[in-house]
Design a protein around this motif. Structure first.
Motif, PDB file in Angstrom:
ATOM      1  N   UNK A  14      47.051  30.653  29.940  1.00 47.51           N
ATOM      2  CA  UNK A  14      48.231  31.198  29.266  1.00 47.51           C
ATOM      3  C   UNK A  14      47.848  32.377  28.368  1.00 47.51           C
ATOM      4  N   UNK A  15      46.734  32.234  27.655  1.00 40.31           N
ATOM      5  CA  UNK A  15      46.278  33.321  26.785  1.00 40.31           C
ATOM      6  C   UNK A  15      45.889  34.539  27.607  1.00 40.31           C
ATOM      7  N   UNK A  16      45.198  34.315  28.730  1.00 36.09           N
ATOM      8  CA  UNK A  16      44.793  35.431  29.582  1.00 36.09           C
ATOM      9  C   UNK A  16      46.005  36.169  30.129  1.00 36.09           C
ATOM     10  N   UNK A  17      47.044  35.438  30.502  1.00 32.98           N
ATOM     11  CA  UNK A  17      48.263  36.062  31.004  1.00 32.98           C
ATOM     12  C   UNK A  17      48.848  36.993  29.947  1.00 32.98           C
ATOM     13  N   UNK A  18      48.936  36.521  28.719  1.00 33.73           N
ATOM     14  CA  UNK A  18      49.509  37.328  27.643  1.00 33.73           C
ATOM     15  C   UNK A  18      48.639  38.551  27.338  1.00 33.73           C
ATOM     16  N   UNK A  19      47.340  38.341  27.232  1.00 31.29           N
ATOM     17  CA  UNK A  19      46.436  39.430  26.867  1.00 31.29           C
ATOM     18  C   UNK A  19      46.390  40.490  27.962  1.00 31.29           C
ATOM     19  N   UNK A  55      41.191  35.647  39.223  1.00 34.23           N
ATOM     20  CA  UNK A  55      41.552  34.936  40.457  1.00 34.23           C
ATOM     21  C   UNK A  55      42.266  33.623  40.136  1.00 34.23           C
ATOM     22  N   UNK A  56      41.724  32.875  39.184  1.00 36.68           N
ATOM     23  CA  UNK A  56      42.353  31.603  38.817  1.00 36.68           C
ATOM     24  C   UNK A  56      43.735  31.829  38.238  1.00 36.68           C
ATOM     25  N   UNK A  57      43.894  32.880  37.444  1.00 37.45           N
ATOM     26  CA  UNK A  57      45.183  33.164  36.819  1.00 37.45           C
ATOM     27  C   UNK A  57      46.228  33.548  37.860  1.00 37.45           C
ATOM     28  N   UNK A  58      45.870  34.423  38.792  1.00 40.18           N
ATOM     29  CA  UNK A  58      46.828  34.838  39.818  1.00 40.18           C
ATOM     30  C   UNK A  58      47.208  33.654  40.705  1.00 40.18           C
ATOM     31  N   UNK A  59      46.221  32.855  41.093  1.00 35.31           N
ATOM     32  CA  UNK A  59      46.514  31.675  41.911  1.00 35.31           C
ATOM     33  C   UNK A  59      47.447  30.722  41.180  1.00 35.31           C
ATOM     34  N   UNK A  60      47.172  30.508  39.895  1.00 29.76           N
ATOM     35  CA  UNK A  60      48.008  29.629  39.080  1.00 29.76           C
ATOM     36  C   UNK A  60      49.424  30.177  38.945  1.00 29.76           C
ATOM     37  N   UNK A  61      49.541  31.467  38.672  1.00 31.27           N
ATOM     38  CA  UNK A  61      50.859  32.070  38.499  1.00 31.27           C
ATOM     39  C   UNK A  61      51.681  32.001  39.778  1.00 31.27           C
ATOM     40  N   UNK A  62      51.037  32.293  40.908  1.00 34.49           N
ATOM     41  CA  UNK A  62      51.767  32.241  42.179  1.00 34.49           C
ATOM     42  C   UNK A  62      52.217  30.821  42.490  1.00 34.49           C
ATOM     43  N   UNK A 101      50.172  43.448  37.839  1.00 37.36           N
ATOM     44  CA  UNK A 101      49.056  44.057  37.109  1.00 37.36           C
ATOM     45  C   UNK A 101      47.727  43.534  37.628  1.00 37.36           C
ATOM     46  N   UNK A 102      47.635  42.229  37.824  1.00 40.30           N
ATOM     47  CA  UNK A 102      46.357  41.609  38.161  1.00 40.30           C
ATOM     48  C   UNK A 102      45.978  41.789  39.618  1.00 40.30           C
TER      49      UNK A 102
END
Length: 211
Positions: A14-19, A55-62, A101-102
């Protein structure tokens, strides 16, 4: 994964998404650590480098985007309200803007393609149902919806951010935009933009829904 470990992982993502949304995908990982309220070792044990975190963030978001689309279809009998529910849920998760963005810096592998394919199918199902019910303009494609959400949900720059401190302005603007997507007696406003075209424009012409 133990509950405490999963909570730490959730805080980091969540923090990485915001930053990354605020400062771009090259933002210092120290900023992610501070925003998440964890130690550097906690971050690097789970994500050894920036690419692993992205990679983990994009996978999680999708995956969460696909879940939001499926839930909207399940709980809303009206296809238009299901589409609206999904769009607002996606805005709350700040997915649309962050993913675009990512994805610009991420090498897409088979796992990520599989997650994206499931998400695209779930959202296309919402669009198709709203269109067949006569509630959605026939010239609106998923690419239109994604880019509209990206434009509306990005944080306001500088001092203007104070206008939407509680996030309500984003949802107001989304409702205004959705009103423009509703089926009316007006003629078509050009052709529908497909999601594959968005992917191709991002410099990934070989990646289509069929993959």
């Amino acid at each position: 994964m133990r509950a405490d470990a999963e909570r730490s992982r959730r805080r980091i993502l969540d923090a990485a998404c915001e930053v990354f949304l605020e400062r771009g995908p090259d933002a210092p990982l120290d900023a992610v650590v501070r925003r998440a309220g964890v130690g550097p070792g906690t971050l690097y044990r789970r994500f050894p480098d920036r690419e692993a975190l992205v990679r983990a963030l994009v996978t999680d978001l999708l995956a969460r985007l696909g879940e939001a689309a499926q839930e909207a279809r399940r709980v809303e009998a009206d296809p238009w309200q299901a589409l609206r529910r999904f769009v607002h849920a996606a805005a709350d998760l700040r997915m649309g803007a962050a993913i675009v963005v990512l994805l610009e810096r991420l090498v897409v592998d088979e796992e990520l393609l599989a997650v994206r394919r499931g998400t695209v199918e779930a959202v296309e199902d919402l669009l198709r149902a709203a269109r067949e019910a006569g509630r959605l303009r026939p010239d609106v494609g998923m690419g239109d919806l994604v880019l509209l959400c990206v434009r509306v949900s990005r944080p306001l720059p500088g001092a203007l951010a104070a206008l939407d401190a509680d996030g309500s302005l984003v949802h107001r603007h989304l409702d205004l935009a959705l009103a423009g997507l509703a089926a009316t007696t007006d003629g078509p406003l050009g052709r529908a933009l497909g999601f594959d075209e968005v992917i191709a424009a991002a410099g990934r012409p070989g990646e289509t829904m069929a993959e």
